[in-house]
Design an enzyme around this catalytic site. Structure first.
Site, PDB file in Angstrom:
ATOM      1  N   LYS A  83       2.306   3.583   9.089  1.00 11.80           N
ATOM      2  CA  LYS A  83       2.059   4.626   8.105  1.00 11.80           C
ATOM      3  C   LYS A  83       0.570   4.975   8.055  1.00 11.80           C
ATOM      4  O   LYS A  83      -0.281   4.115   8.289  1.00 11.80           O
ATOM      5  CB  LYS A  83       2.547   4.074   6.758  1.00 11.80           C
ATOM      6  N   SER A 160       5.757   6.965  -1.007  1.00 10.68           N
ATOM      7  CA  SER A 160       4.764   7.569  -0.132  1.00 10.68           C
ATOM      8  C   SER A 160       5.044   7.380   1.363  1.00 10.68           C
ATOM      9  O   SER A 160       4.400   8.008   2.206  1.00 10.68           O
ATOM     10  CB  SER A 160       3.368   6.998  -0.451  1.00 10.68           C
ATOM     11  N   SER A 184       7.215   2.837  -2.839  1.00 12.36           N
ATOM     12  CA  SER A 184       6.975   3.695  -1.690  1.00 12.36           C
ATOM     13  C   SER A 184       7.762   3.331  -0.441  1.00 12.36           C
ATOM     14  O   SER A 184       7.780   4.106   0.518  1.00 12.36           O
ATOM     15  CB  SER A 184       5.482   3.726  -1.354  1.00 12.36           C
TER      16      SER A 184
END
Length: 495
Positions: A83, A160, A184
């Site tokens: 990520k 996220s 997230s």
């Protein structure tokens, strides 16, 4: 010969087996993976950095290891992604969620997830999209734009870890990294029909510097987004275990979490809360999860609906989370300032208005106010622990709201500001997931069903350190209510 279409929905466990048994080389596998990313990523915006040259070199090295007869890691040769937030691989961009001032920034260090999955033989092919500083439950930022949900590209993936979730749901990689400071991993798992696993705090090390205590404000995690429970357990095998750099990492010896996936859950006591007593929940989600929780009864568990007594309302708690998570962000800002980059002073336009409001607020907080926030957090911990006194697991909807439409302007997508007529914080207030970041319990989001073709997630939370119980219940549910066919909606979408 494995084709690009065949590769798309093969599990990480099966791909690792094929590489290990030399039915497939890692080079072949990575080439197929890259081809699929090139074809399908433009319609999703899941990947924001393509590390294809590094991945091809790593794949060649992986094949050399196979030919040498050396012992192989559990993920040897399998493609994955990390990520673009607080997640690093040496030399790769690190924009902290699309902060425009950091578009050319990189670090010469690893995050634990990248470090450990590479040690287990996985090949990282790129970095995935995230909102600015991870601060919202939707995936969108002004530098890279929005990430689109492969179930319906007019909708958001959730955040996220939204880029990672889109990549896995669309069959670009079999698993990808999520990080979780308020949900997230679990938020995009719910909206993208995936299995997302957040381990007990300390199970997976969190190496944070210069403040080694930063991962406790609130509890922060790295973990997998996968399409199967077994794959999540396999990745957990690779990334868990003691690390002397983390003062809180568990040192309780090795454990094969894949053995928990098939464990019998007969007699397990499961508490069900449709709303934690404080959250408005979309009635369609409530109906789906009400039905889904009954599957545990079919597996022999004892399920009982419970009342949870949290002495604050959902708006007070979402504000609490915003203040607590901003402590981590303040640490990042101070780090950048010490390296002559004052992001808040010189690049305020790179950050959302709601984010700046909380950043300014936290910089002005007194010690007494900080202490009161920890008192509030303690009350949440006590309420959740009271449930686990009598129950092995606590099951609930993962989220209060269905996937939102993507905004036209880059960086403008947020969650709903109202659920069932009740006002909620559009950044995080529709995400009950953040409660377990106050407490540190293990929790997973598992696909519970579809509403109008869009996924709904169910959260399974266990006692502290009882990760095996969460995986066992998840495996039992997957066996009775498999969801693999739902990815046909992603497979067949128009590009």
């Amino acid at each position: 010969m494995l084709t690009e279409s065949d590769f798309a929905y093969v599990s990480a466990a099966e791909l690792a087996r094929r590489v290990r048994e030399q039915e497939l080389t890692s080079v072949e596998l990575i080439d197929i993976c890259i081809d699929r990313i090139e074809k399908r990523n433009p319609s999703l915006n899941a990947f924001v950095y393509k590390g294809f040259d590094d991945a091809r070199k790593a794949a060649k090295d992986a094949d050399e290891v196979v030919r040498s007869g050396a012992e192989l890691g559990v993920l040897h040769g399998v493609p994955t992604a990390i990520k673009d937030l607080f997640d690093f691989k040496p030399g790769w961009p690190a924009t902290f969620g699309g902060v425009r001032a950091l578009k050319d920034f990189s670090l010469d260090s690893y995050c634990v997830f990248a470090e450990r999955v590479e040690k287990a033989g996985a090949v990282i092919v790129g970095k995935t999209n995230s909102p600015v500083m991870g601060y919202r439950g939707a995936c969108d930022n002004p530098l890279y734009g929005v990430t689109r949900n492969p179930f319906d590209t007019s909708r958001n993936t959730g955040g996220s870890s939204g880029g990672s979730a889109a990549a896995v749901a669309d069959g670009l990689v079999p698993f990808a990294e999520g990080t979780d400071g308020g949900g997230s991993i679990r938020i995009p798992a719910a909206w993208c029909g995936l299995y997302g696993y957040k381990a007990s705090f300390g199970r997976v090390p969190s190496v944070v510097r210069p403040n080694a205590f930063g991962s406790t404000m609130p509890f922060l995690f790295e973990g997998p987004l996968t399409r199967t429970v077994e794959d999540a357990a396999l990745v957990l095998n690779a990334i868990s275990g003691h690390d002397p750099r983390d003062l809180f990492s568990l040192d309780d010896g090795p454990h094969d979490f894949t053995t928990d996936v098939g464990r019998d859950i007969s007699g397990m006591r499961i508490a069900y809360s449709p709303d934690f007593g404080i959250f408005p929940v979309d009635r369609r989600i409530r109906e789906v999860v009400d039905r889904a929780v009954q599957v545990f009864r079919n597996a022999g568990a004892i399920v009982e609906e419970v009342d949870i007594h949290i002495p604050y309302d959902q708006r007070q708690l979402s504000d609490l989370w915003c203040r607590q998570i901003m402590l981590v962000n303040v640490g990042a800002f101070e780090n950048f300032k010490s390296n002559s980059l004052d992001l808040l002073a010189d690049h305020r336009e790179d950050f959302p208005e709601g984010y700046l409001r909380w950043a300014d607020h936290v910089y002005g907080m007194s010690m007494a106010e900080l202490n009161e926030d920890y008192v509030m957090r303690t009350a949440v911990c006590d309420a959740i622990q009271a449930v686990h006194t009598d129950f092995d697991l606590l099951v609930s909807p993962t989220l209060s709201a269905m996937p939102v439409l993507n905004a036209d302007e880059p960086g403008a997508t947020v969650g709903p500001s109202e659920v069932e007529g009740v006002e909620v914080d559009p950044y995080i207030g529709w995400c009950p997931t953040y409660l377990t970041n106050f407490t540190g319990h293990p929790a997973a989001s598992i696909p519970a069903g579809l509403v109008d073709g869009l996924p709904v997630g169910m959260q399974i939370q266990g006692r502290r350190y009882a990760d095996g119980d969460v995986l066992a219940a998840s495996g039992a549910y997957e066996k009775l209510r498999p969801w693999a066919d739902t990815y046909d909606r992603c497979r067949q979408r128009n590009l």
